[in-house]
Scaffold this motif. Structure first.
Motif, PDB file in Angstrom:
ATOM      1  N   LEU A   1     -48.841  67.638 -87.630  1.00 53.10           N
ATOM      2  CA  LEU A   1     -48.870  66.410 -86.843  1.00 53.10           C
ATOM      3  C   LEU A   1     -49.037  65.227 -87.782  1.00 53.10           C
ATOM      4  CD1 LEU A   1     -51.264  67.688 -84.056  1.00 53.10           C
ATOM      5  CD2 LEU A   1     -48.873  67.010 -83.696  1.00 53.10           C
ATOM      6  N   PHE A   2     -48.324  64.164 -87.501  1.00 51.01           N
ATOM      7  CA  PHE A   2     -48.362  62.972 -88.350  1.00 51.01           C
ATOM      8  C   PHE A   2     -48.863  61.764 -87.584  1.00 51.01           C
ATOM      9  CE2 PHE A   2     -45.110  65.558 -90.401  1.00 51.01           C
ATOM     10  CZ  PHE A   2     -45.351  65.381 -91.757  1.00 51.01           C
ATOM     11  N   ASP A   3     -49.732  60.993 -88.224  1.00 54.12           N
ATOM     12  CA  ASP A   3     -49.977  59.620 -87.825  1.00 54.12           C
ATOM     13  C   ASP A   3     -48.688  58.847 -88.117  1.00 54.12           C
ATOM     14  OD1 ASP A   3     -51.455  57.190 -87.260  1.00 54.12           O
ATOM     15  OD2 ASP A   3     -51.574  56.887 -89.422  1.00 54.12           O
ATOM     16  N   ILE A   4     -48.533  57.668 -87.564  1.00 52.10           N
ATOM     17  CA  ILE A   4     -47.316  56.889 -87.794  1.00 52.10           C
ATOM     18  C   ILE A   4     -47.557  55.717 -88.733  1.00 52.10           C
ATOM     19  CG2 ILE A   4     -45.580  55.423 -86.691  1.00 52.10           C
ATOM     20  CD1 ILE A   4     -45.760  57.242 -84.246  1.00 52.10           C
ATOM     21  N   ASP A   5     -48.502  54.843 -88.392  1.00 48.63           N
ATOM     22  CA  ASP A   5     -48.676  53.598 -89.139  1.00 48.63           C
ATOM     23  C   ASP A   5     -49.270  53.841 -90.515  1.00 48.63           C
ATOM     24  OD1 ASP A   5     -47.759  51.567 -87.216  1.00 48.63           O
ATOM     25  OD2 ASP A   5     -49.333  52.438 -85.969  1.00 48.63           O
ATOM     26  N   ASP A   6     -48.543  53.410 -91.531  1.00 48.82           N
ATOM     27  CA  ASP A   6     -48.901  53.566 -92.936  1.00 48.82           C
ATOM     28  C   ASP A   6     -48.962  55.023 -93.375  1.00 48.82           C
ATOM     29  OD1 ASP A   6     -48.956  50.869 -93.746  1.00 48.82           O
ATOM     30  OD2 ASP A   6     -50.887  50.599 -92.757  1.00 48.82           O
ATOM     31  N   THR A   7     -48.420  55.901 -92.532  1.00 48.68           N
ATOM     32  CA  THR A   7     -48.214  57.299 -92.910  1.00 48.68           C
ATOM     33  C   THR A   7     -46.719  57.566 -92.982  1.00 48.68           C
ATOM     34  OG1 THR A   7     -50.310  58.004 -91.911  1.00 48.68           O
ATOM     35  CG2 THR A   7     -48.642  59.709 -92.250  1.00 48.68           C
ATOM     36  N   LEU A   8     -46.022  57.351 -91.881  1.00 43.27           N
ATOM     37  CA  LEU A   8     -44.567  57.477 -91.847  1.00 43.27           C
ATOM     38  C   LEU A   8     -43.871  56.121 -91.962  1.00 43.27           C
ATOM     39  CD1 LEU A   8     -44.158  60.051 -88.921  1.00 43.27           C
ATOM     40  CD2 LEU A   8     -44.191  60.522 -91.383  1.00 43.27           C
ATOM     41  N   VAL A   9     -44.471  55.100 -91.365  1.00 46.75           N
ATOM     42  CA  VAL A   9     -43.876  53.758 -91.322  1.00 46.75           C
ATOM     43  C   VAL A   9     -44.730  52.791 -92.148  1.00 46.75           C
ATOM     44  CG1 VAL A   9     -43.263  51.830 -89.808  1.00 46.75           C
ATOM     45  CG2 VAL A   9     -42.825  54.177 -89.071  1.00 46.75           C
ATOM     46  N   ASP A  10     -44.066  51.923 -92.899  1.00 48.66           N
ATOM     47  CA  ASP A  10     -44.761  50.958 -93.749  1.00 48.66           C
ATOM     48  C   ASP A  10     -45.283  49.802 -92.896  1.00 48.66           C
ATOM     49  OD1 ASP A  10     -45.735  49.323 -95.734  1.00 48.66           O
ATOM     50  OD2 ASP A  10     -43.764  48.792 -96.540  1.00 48.66           O
TER      51      ASP A  10
ATOM     52  N   VAL B   1     -43.160  69.952 -85.928  1.00 42.52           N
ATOM     53  CA  VAL B   1     -43.687  68.655 -86.331  1.00 42.52           C
ATOM     54  C   VAL B   1     -43.726  67.724 -85.134  1.00 42.52           C
ATOM     55  CG1 VAL B   1     -42.943  68.843 -88.743  1.00 42.52           C
ATOM     56  CG2 VAL B   1     -41.394  67.858 -87.050  1.00 42.52           C
ATOM     57  N   GLY B   2     -44.683  66.809 -85.135  1.00 45.94           N
ATOM     58  CA  GLY B   2     -44.817  65.845 -84.064  1.00 45.94           C
ATOM     59  C   GLY B   2     -45.710  64.707 -84.493  1.00 45.94           C
ATOM     60  N   ALA B   3     -45.763  63.663 -83.687  1.00 45.60           N
ATOM     61  CA  ALA B   3     -46.540  62.474 -84.020  1.00 45.60           C
ATOM     62  C   ALA B   3     -47.678  62.264 -83.031  1.00 45.60           C
ATOM     63  CB  ALA B   3     -45.647  61.239 -84.039  1.00 45.60           C
ATOM     64  N   LEU B   4     -48.809  61.839 -83.554  1.00 44.63           N
ATOM     65  CA  LEU B   4     -50.013  61.505 -82.791  1.00 44.63           C
ATOM     66  C   LEU B   4     -50.518  60.172 -83.305  1.00 44.63           C
ATOM     67  CD1 LEU B   4     -52.738  61.815 -81.264  1.00 44.63           C
ATOM     68  CD2 LEU B   4     -53.442  63.409 -83.040  1.00 44.63           C
TER      69      LEU B   4
END
Length: 253
Positions: free
Chosen positions: A18-27, A137-140
């Motif tokens: 599971l991925f965080d989004i902000d400053d993990t996947l996206v700048d 894989v997924g986002a949280l």
């Protein structure tokens, strides 16, 4: 207790990431810098351009905790954003924003931040490699599902993974363990066989670990949101990475 590659745990070290989004996947830090350059020009015109880094650091630190009050369900979205905007104005000598002027400020901010959403250069490849490994894989995230879905799409990541859990899914966000467990349920993986990767040591990696997942702190180069000591990092007992390229190796692939 065994790590990701403990004997007898199955063919793969983990079944899900599971991925965080902000400053993990996206700048998001870069997007905030662009957005705040716009609001500073309009609402803090006396401030030298050289102070842009200070404005960004103050916004990201959110030292009064307004955004975390929002994610805990203690403060509404508009209320926390307006409070943060006025805190920024006060810190750098700007005029206070009433509701109408805040709405104008927020329109400038949102146009700037959304136009600058972009994926980190290591994000898409790592997600593709995990999927090729047979890993779910997924986002949280601690933002709203619809907002983050648009962000993933703008950053070119919409087809790479589903947006599973946001603040509106349960009405509260990280670090509550229930959000991690709900994301695992939707992903179809057991928490102990699922890693969570995020850029905040406490509400991402440590909170995921406390919920029974494998916590991974993504400490990307550049200024941190808040100061974190080496002792804090050591005590956290989580995997620490400077970028996503090392994730698969850290998980035992």
């Amino acid at each position: 207790m065994g790590g990701p590659g403990a004997a007898g745990s199955g063919a793969r070290p983990v079944d899900g990431v599971l991925f965080d989004i902000d400053d993990t996947l996206v700048d998001t830090r870069g997007a905030f810098a662009r957005a705040l350059a716009g609001t500073t020009s309009a609402y803090l015109p006396h401030l030298p351009a050289a102070r842009g880094g200070d404005v960004l650091a103050h916004w990201r630190a959110d030292s009064l905790g307004y955004y975390r009050q929002y994610t805990a369900g203690e403060l509404g979205y508009e209320a926390q954003r307006m409070a943060r905007a006025n805190d920024l104005q006060a810190e750098f000598g700007g005029a206070a924003l009433d509701l109408d002027s805040f709405h104008a400020w927020d329109a400038v901010f949102e146009e700037g931040v959304q136009s600058a959403w972009a994926a980190h250069s290591d994000a898409l490849q790592v997600i593709a490699e995990l999927r090729a490994d047979g890993v779910a894989v997924g986002a949280l995230s601690n933002a709203l599902v619809g907002y983050q879905t648009r962000k993933l799409a703008r950053a070119g990541l919409a087809g790479a993974m589903p947006m599973l859990v946001g603040l509106d899914t349960l009405g509260f966000g990280k670090p509550d363990p229930r959000v991690f467990l709900e994301a695992c349920r939707l992903l179809g993986t057991e928490p102990a066989r699922t890693a969570y990767v995020g850029d905040e040591l406490d509400i991402d990696a440590q909170a995921a670990s406390a919920a029974g997942l494998i916590g991974v702190w993504l400490d990307r180069p550049g200024a941190r949101r808040v100061e974190i000591s080496a002792d804090d990092v050591a005590a956290a007992g989580v995997i620490v990475l400077p970028g996503l390229a090392g994730l698969r190796a850290a998980l035992g692939f």
